[in-house]
Scaffold this motif. Sequence first.
Motif, PDB file in Angstrom:
ATOM      1  N   THR A 296      -0.651   8.346 -14.865  1.00 39.20           N
ATOM      2  CA  THR A 296      -1.908   9.104 -14.811  1.00 39.20           C
ATOM      3  C   THR A 296      -1.966  10.225 -15.817  1.00 39.20           C
ATOM      4  O   THR A 296      -2.306  11.343 -15.473  1.00 39.20           O
ATOM      5  CB  THR A 296      -2.136   9.803 -13.453  1.00 39.20           C
ATOM      6  OG1 THR A 296      -0.933  10.414 -13.087  1.00 39.20           O
ATOM      7  CG2 THR A 296      -2.713   8.921 -12.441  1.00 39.20           C
TER       8      THR A 296
ATOM      9  N   ILE B 189      -7.342   8.419 -11.654  1.00 39.21           N
ATOM     10  CA  ILE B 189      -7.679   7.786 -10.367  1.00 39.21           C
ATOM     11  C   ILE B 189      -9.089   7.205 -10.432  1.00 39.21           C
ATOM     12  O   ILE B 189      -9.330   6.087 -10.009  1.00 39.21           O
ATOM     13  CB  ILE B 189      -7.578   8.814  -9.218  1.00 39.21           C
ATOM     14  CG1 ILE B 189      -6.111   9.185  -8.982  1.00 39.21           C
ATOM     15  CG2 ILE B 189      -8.212   8.275  -7.950  1.00 39.21           C
ATOM     16  CD1 ILE B 189      -5.825   9.874  -7.667  1.00 39.21           C
TER      17      ILE B 189
ATOM     18  N   GLN C 255      -9.985   3.418  -9.793  1.00 37.75           N
ATOM     19  CA  GLN C 255     -10.836   3.041  -8.661  1.00 37.75           C
ATOM     20  C   GLN C 255     -11.986   2.163  -9.154  1.00 37.75           C
ATOM     21  O   GLN C 255     -12.303   1.131  -8.564  1.00 37.75           O
ATOM     22  CB  GLN C 255     -11.414   4.286  -7.974  1.00 37.75           C
ATOM     23  CG  GLN C 255     -10.396   4.980  -7.088  1.00 37.75           C
ATOM     24  CD  GLN C 255     -10.898   6.309  -6.539  1.00 37.75           C
ATOM     25  OE1 GLN C 255     -11.814   6.919  -7.112  1.00 37.75           O
ATOM     26  NE2 GLN C 255     -10.298   6.763  -5.463  1.00 37.75           N
TER      27      GLN C 255
ATOM     28  N   LYS D  61      -4.038   2.698  -0.942  1.00 39.31           N
ATOM     29  CA  LYS D  61      -3.354   3.932  -1.349  1.00 39.31           C
ATOM     30  C   LYS D  61      -3.482   4.075  -2.851  1.00 39.31           C
ATOM     31  O   LYS D  61      -3.339   3.099  -3.596  1.00 39.31           O
ATOM     32  CB  LYS D  61      -1.874   3.846  -0.965  1.00 39.31           C
ATOM     33  CG  LYS D  61      -1.111   5.149  -1.201  1.00 39.31           C
ATOM     34  CD  LYS D  61       0.384   4.962  -0.971  1.00 39.31           C
ATOM     35  CE  LYS D  61       0.795   4.945   0.470  1.00 39.31           C
ATOM     36  NZ  LYS D  61       1.117   6.257   1.025  1.00 39.31           N
ATOM     37  N   MET D  62      -3.803   5.277  -3.293  1.00 45.92           N
ATOM     38  CA  MET D  62      -3.816   5.578  -4.719  1.00 45.92           C
ATOM     39  C   MET D  62      -3.651   7.094  -4.800  1.00 45.92           C
ATOM     40  O   MET D  62      -4.621   7.843  -4.770  1.00 45.92           O
ATOM     41  CB  MET D  62      -5.128   5.129  -5.362  1.00 45.92           C
ATOM     42  CG  MET D  62      -5.110   5.220  -6.870  1.00 45.92           C
ATOM     43  SD  MET D  62      -6.589   4.564  -7.666  1.00 45.92           S
ATOM     44  CE  MET D  62      -6.267   2.830  -7.796  1.00 45.92           C
ATOM     45  N   GLU D  63      -2.407   7.528  -4.828  1.00 39.13           N
ATOM     46  CA  GLU D  63      -2.176   8.969  -4.750  1.00 39.13           C
ATOM     47  C   GLU D  63      -0.940   9.356  -5.553  1.00 39.13           C
ATOM     48  O   GLU D  63      -0.083   8.501  -5.840  1.00 39.13           O
ATOM     49  CB  GLU D  63      -2.009   9.399  -3.284  1.00 39.13           C
ATOM     50  CG  GLU D  63      -0.853   8.712  -2.593  1.00 39.13           C
ATOM     51  CD  GLU D  63      -0.876   8.876  -1.069  1.00 39.13           C
ATOM     52  OE1 GLU D  63      -1.963   8.935  -0.474  1.00 39.13           O
ATOM     53  OE2 GLU D  63       0.233   8.941  -0.495  1.00 39.13           O
ATOM     54  N   GLU D  64      -0.849  10.642  -5.889  1.00 41.67           N
ATOM     55  CA  GLU D  64       0.291  11.098  -6.677  1.00 41.67           C
ATOM     56  C   GLU D  64       1.584  10.677  -5.975  1.00 41.67           C
ATOM     57  O   GLU D  64       1.724  10.840  -4.767  1.00 41.67           O
ATOM     58  CB  GLU D  64       0.240  12.615  -6.847  1.00 41.67           C
ATOM     59  CG  GLU D  64       1.311  13.078  -7.812  1.00 41.67           C
ATOM     60  CD  GLU D  64       1.206  14.565  -8.142  1.00 41.67           C
ATOM     61  OE1 GLU D  64       0.087  15.101  -8.200  1.00 41.67           O
ATOM     62  OE2 GLU D  64       2.280  15.167  -8.346  1.00 41.67           O
ATOM     63  N   CYS D  65       2.481  10.129  -6.743  1.00 43.28           N
ATOM     64  CA  CYS D  65       3.738   9.640  -6.179  1.00 43.28           C
ATOM     65  C   CYS D  65       4.645  10.837  -5.891  1.00 43.28           C
ATOM     66  O   CYS D  65       4.905  11.640  -6.781  1.00 43.28           O
ATOM     67  CB  CYS D  65       4.373   8.680  -7.184  1.00 43.28           C
ATOM     68  SG  CYS D  65       5.876   7.946  -6.596  1.00 43.28           S
ATOM     69  N   TYR D  66       5.134  10.951  -4.659  1.00 44.16           N
ATOM     70  CA  TYR D  66       5.914  12.155  -4.294  1.00 44.16           C
ATOM     71  C   TYR D  66       7.402  12.010  -4.622  1.00 44.16           C
ATOM     72  O   TYR D  66       8.117  12.993  -4.685  1.00 44.16           O
ATOM     73  CB  TYR D  66       5.732  12.488  -2.795  1.00 44.16           C
ATOM     74  CG  TYR D  66       6.377  11.476  -1.877  1.00 44.16           C
ATOM     75  CD1 TYR D  66       7.699  11.619  -1.469  1.00 44.16           C
ATOM     76  CD2 TYR D  66       5.665  10.367  -1.428  1.00 44.16           C
ATOM     77  CE1 TYR D  66       8.293  10.681  -0.649  1.00 44.16           C
ATOM     78  CE2 TYR D  66       6.258   9.424  -0.616  1.00 44.16           C
ATOM     79  CZ  TYR D  66       7.571   9.591  -0.234  1.00 44.16           C
ATOM     80  OH  TYR D  66       8.162   8.651   0.565  1.00 44.16           O
TER      81      TYR D  66
ATOM     82  N   LEU E 146       1.017   7.493 -10.155  1.00 42.84           N
ATOM     83  CA  LEU E 146       0.422   7.279  -8.839  1.00 42.84           C
ATOM     84  C   LEU E 146       1.182   6.163  -8.149  1.00 42.84           C
ATOM     85  O   LEU E 146       1.646   5.234  -8.816  1.00 42.84           O
ATOM     86  CB  LEU E 146      -1.024   6.797  -8.979  1.00 42.84           C
ATOM     87  CG  LEU E 146      -1.993   7.672  -9.741  1.00 42.84           C
ATOM     88  CD1 LEU E 146      -3.308   6.915  -9.948  1.00 42.84           C
ATOM     89  CD2 LEU E 146      -2.246   8.957  -8.950  1.00 42.84           C
TER      90      LEU E 146
ATOM     91  N   VAL F 258       0.341   3.089  -5.789  1.00 40.82           N
ATOM     92  CA  VAL F 258      -0.878   2.388  -5.390  1.00 40.82           C
ATOM     93  C   VAL F 258      -0.549   1.207  -4.472  1.00 40.82           C
ATOM     94  O   VAL F 258       0.490   0.565  -4.617  1.00 40.82           O
ATOM     95  CB  VAL F 258      -1.672   1.860  -6.618  1.00 40.82           C
ATOM     96  CG1 VAL F 258      -2.006   2.969  -7.589  1.00 40.82           C
ATOM     97  CG2 VAL F 258      -0.946   0.738  -7.344  1.00 40.82           C
TER      98      VAL F 258
END
Length: 196
Positions: free
Chosen positions: A142, A156, A160, A171-176, A187, A189
């Motif tokens: 990203t 994102i 999307q 799920k599509m979010e910052e990877c922790y 991300l 996903v």
Amino acid sequence: MNKKEFWDNKYLNNKTGWDIGYASTPLVKYFDQISDKDLFILIPGVGNGYELEYLWKAGFKNVYAIDFSEKPIKNFLDRNPDFPEKQIICNDFFEWSISIKFDLIIEQTFFCAIPPALRKQYVKQTYRLLSEQGKISGLMFTFPLTESGPPFGGSIEEYQGLFREKFTIRKMEECYNSIPPRQGNELFVILEKKID
Ligand SMILES: C[S@@+](CC[C@H](N)C(=O)[O-])C[C@H]1O[C@@H](n2cnc3c(N)ncnc32)[C@H](O)[C@@H]1O
């Protein structure tokens, strides 16, 4: 890039900056919570195949992978002589077809390696290869999308827009739990195929 020679040269000259040398942490954590070892899994643009090796050694027998460059496939088979050769395919992902429908397609630096103009084809081809409730899971970069890849990034919102017609975005979010050099730049996903 979508030119085989481009990637062949990278492998032949050991210019493989993307290659971390082990299965990436977020994917390992994801794999470890899958209990069904019979799933049909595909890794496109597999490269040296550390995630493939991890899955195979963890007992997933129906794991397949594809890459159009011979060198990394040979590297993988040298490390894993017991892996069925017919399950690691040397071909262009976008031109390939197979009668199997996959439950899971794993994404790891393949989507971001292909030219952005091919992204719609990536959506079509993954959709075609997945079973009815199949999904794409994995990592996408990203950082801002520029012409100067690979890797090519994106946001994102772009992702999307690209996937939502054919996939439900679970799920599509910052990877922790990214590996440190990729922290904040990728991300995680999970994209579930929509039924026609
Ligand atoms: C950035 S590398 C990533 C390799 C591996 N996923 C990793 O993380 O180490 C991109 C890979 O995709 C492969 N590739 C690029 N375009 C392809 C295509 N159209 N069909 C098959 N493989 C392709 C390249 O040969 C290369 O191995």
